[in-house]
Design an enzyme around this catalytic site. Structure first.
Site, PDB file in Angstrom:
ATOM      1  N   HIS A 183       0.823  -1.209   0.000  1.00 42.51           N
ATOM      2  CA  HIS A 183       0.000   0.000   0.000  1.00 42.51           C
ATOM      3  C   HIS A 183       0.857   1.258   0.000  1.00 42.51           C
ATOM      4  O   HIS A 183       0.452   2.282  -0.556  1.00 42.51           O
ATOM      5  CB  HIS A 183      -0.930   0.002   1.213  1.00 42.51           C
ATOM      6  CG  HIS A 183      -2.126  -0.882   1.049  1.00 42.51           C
ATOM      7  ND1 HIS A 183      -3.410  -0.493   1.399  1.00 42.51           N
ATOM      8  CD2 HIS A 183      -2.248  -2.145   0.570  1.00 42.51           C
ATOM      9  CE1 HIS A 183      -4.257  -1.479   1.137  1.00 42.51           C
ATOM     10  NE2 HIS A 183      -3.570  -2.493   0.640  1.00 42.51           N
ATOM     11  N   ASP A 184       2.020   1.201   0.622  1.00 47.77           N
ATOM     12  CA  ASP A 184       2.906   2.366   0.609  1.00 47.77           C
ATOM     13  C   ASP A 184       3.566   2.531  -0.756  1.00 47.77           C
ATOM     14  O   ASP A 184       3.535   3.607  -1.351  1.00 47.77           O
ATOM     15  CB  ASP A 184       3.968   2.240   1.698  1.00 47.77           C
ATOM     16  CG  ASP A 184       4.855   3.464   1.776  1.00 47.77           C
ATOM     17  OD1 ASP A 184       4.306   4.592   1.809  1.00 47.77           O
ATOM     18  OD2 ASP A 184       6.085   3.320   1.808  1.00 47.77           O
ATOM     19  N   GLY A 224       5.289   5.715  -4.545  1.00 50.27           N
ATOM     20  CA  GLY A 224       6.555   5.056  -4.265  1.00 50.27           C
ATOM     21  C   GLY A 224       6.773   4.707  -2.809  1.00 50.27           C
ATOM     22  O   GLY A 224       5.988   5.065  -1.928  1.00 50.27           O
ATOM     23  N   HIS A 282      -1.108 -13.015  -0.373  1.00 48.73           N
ATOM     24  CA  HIS A 282      -2.342 -13.637   0.106  1.00 48.73           C
ATOM     25  C   HIS A 282      -2.112 -15.018   0.713  1.00 48.73           C
ATOM     26  O   HIS A 282      -3.044 -15.622   1.245  1.00 48.73           O
ATOM     27  CB  HIS A 282      -3.358 -13.726  -1.039  1.00 48.73           C
ATOM     28  CG  HIS A 282      -3.858 -12.391  -1.480  1.00 48.73           C
ATOM     29  ND1 HIS A 282      -4.670 -12.213  -2.585  1.00 48.73           N
ATOM     30  CD2 HIS A 282      -3.665 -11.148  -0.955  1.00 48.73           C
ATOM     31  CE1 HIS A 282      -4.943 -10.925  -2.719  1.00 48.73           C
ATOM     32  NE2 HIS A 282      -4.343 -10.267  -1.748  1.00 48.73           N
TER      33      HIS A 282
END
Length: 310
Positions: A62-63, A68, A187
């Site tokens: 997510h970051d 970036g 996952h």
């Protein structure tokens, strides 16, 4: 040794701008204990909470996929100044307190030296190894970003078509192989709320006994969670790809990786070889960790990962 060599050659083919000042052992002189401090903090939490591997894999993804790998996700929102953290799918990202503890210890040992972006990268790498995944080196030397804007957040949902996911990854310099590797690997240790896969509960492309089991679980009004990998839920390995081949993918994107002609062969390859998966997963994580990084004089080294220095 061969995996380390492979990763060395991978560094050579990444964008020169990203690698100009990223290197393995970046803190060997300025903060020799940097990596061991992060590893110790992560190991201490892992002993009581094995789910942190999934948390860190999600945090780094997510970051890095929003402007970036610059730790912009870690910035707390303030009145009149929202940030990425509380926006959309980021609202359920967790593990920040572990990053805080690592930062606290690093600031005590080497003030204003180790970036929050590098802490996220190292913590993810260490948690993967603790969960039975590959052990590998990562280049460090990232700087922390100076912007965290909720309007920048545009992350894929669990029903994204494979073709759209390929395009999203390509925009970040990642290829189809990277995509299948990171989605499946990420996952392999994650969970999902029933609300995220309700569409799968009437899908003919789901193995009947799993579908029945999930229908019973998801009949609860509390939106319970289930493991995305029903076989080895806390281990980073190739088992989820075998599950996908048996039509036991929980999320639509997971199952579609096994059905789409552009990705099904990759899924089959990983399902039959954990050795191949481990090698490619390490390579893909290293590659993702170089997306649009700040180095040199760009950005800053935050004193507190939750706030900008000024």
């Amino acid at each position: 040794m061969r995996s380390i060599t492979a990763l060395f050659f991978l560094f050579c083919f990444l964008a020169p701008s990203a690698l100009a000042q990223l290197r393995t052992g970046f803190y060997s002189r300025s903060c020799p204990r940097a990596e061991s401090i992060v590893a110790s903090v992560v190991a201490n939490r892992f002993r009581s909470d094995k789910s942190i591997t999934a948390a860190f894999l999600r945090m780094q993804f997510h970051d890095c996929f929003v402007r970036g790998c610059d730790a912009s996700l870690l910035i707390d929102p303030r009145p009149g100044r929202p940030s990425e953290k509380s926006t959309g799918p980021n609202a359920s990202v967790r593990g920040y307190e572990i990053i805080d503890e690592a930062k606290r210890q690093l600031e005590a040992a080497c003030p204003r030296t180790v970036s929050c972006a590098d802490i996220v990268t190292l913590a993810t790498r260490d948690s993967v190894a603790l969960a039975g995944g590959p052990r590998f080196s990562v280049p460090t030397g990232r700087r922390d970003g100076l912007r965290s804007n909720p309007n920048d957040v545009n992350l894929p949902g669990p029903t994204i078509p494979v073709s759209a996911s390929i395009q999203l990854f390509a925009a970040q310099g990642m290829n189809t192989n990277d995509m299948v590797t990171l989605i499946g690997g990420g996952h392999s240790v994650g969970v999902a709320h029933c609300s995220l896969f309700q569409d799968r509960l009437s899908d003919r492309a789901m193995e009947p006994s799993l579908k029945s089991s999930l229908r019973r679980k998801c009949s609860s009004p509390n939106d319970p969670t289930t493991f995305l990998d029903q076989k080895t839920s806390f281990t980073v390995d190739n088992a989820i790809y075998g599950e996908i081949r048996r039509q036991r993918g929980i999320l639509r994107i997971d199952q579609n990786l096994g059905l789409d002609r552009s990705t099904s062969g990759i899924v089959s390859g990983y399902a039959s070889s954990n050795t191949l998966f481990r090698k490619r997963f390490a390579e893909a994580l290293v590659k993702m960790g170089t997306i649009k990084v700040l180095t040199g004089r760009s950005g800053e080294i935050r004193r507190n990962c939750r706030v900008f220095n000024n």
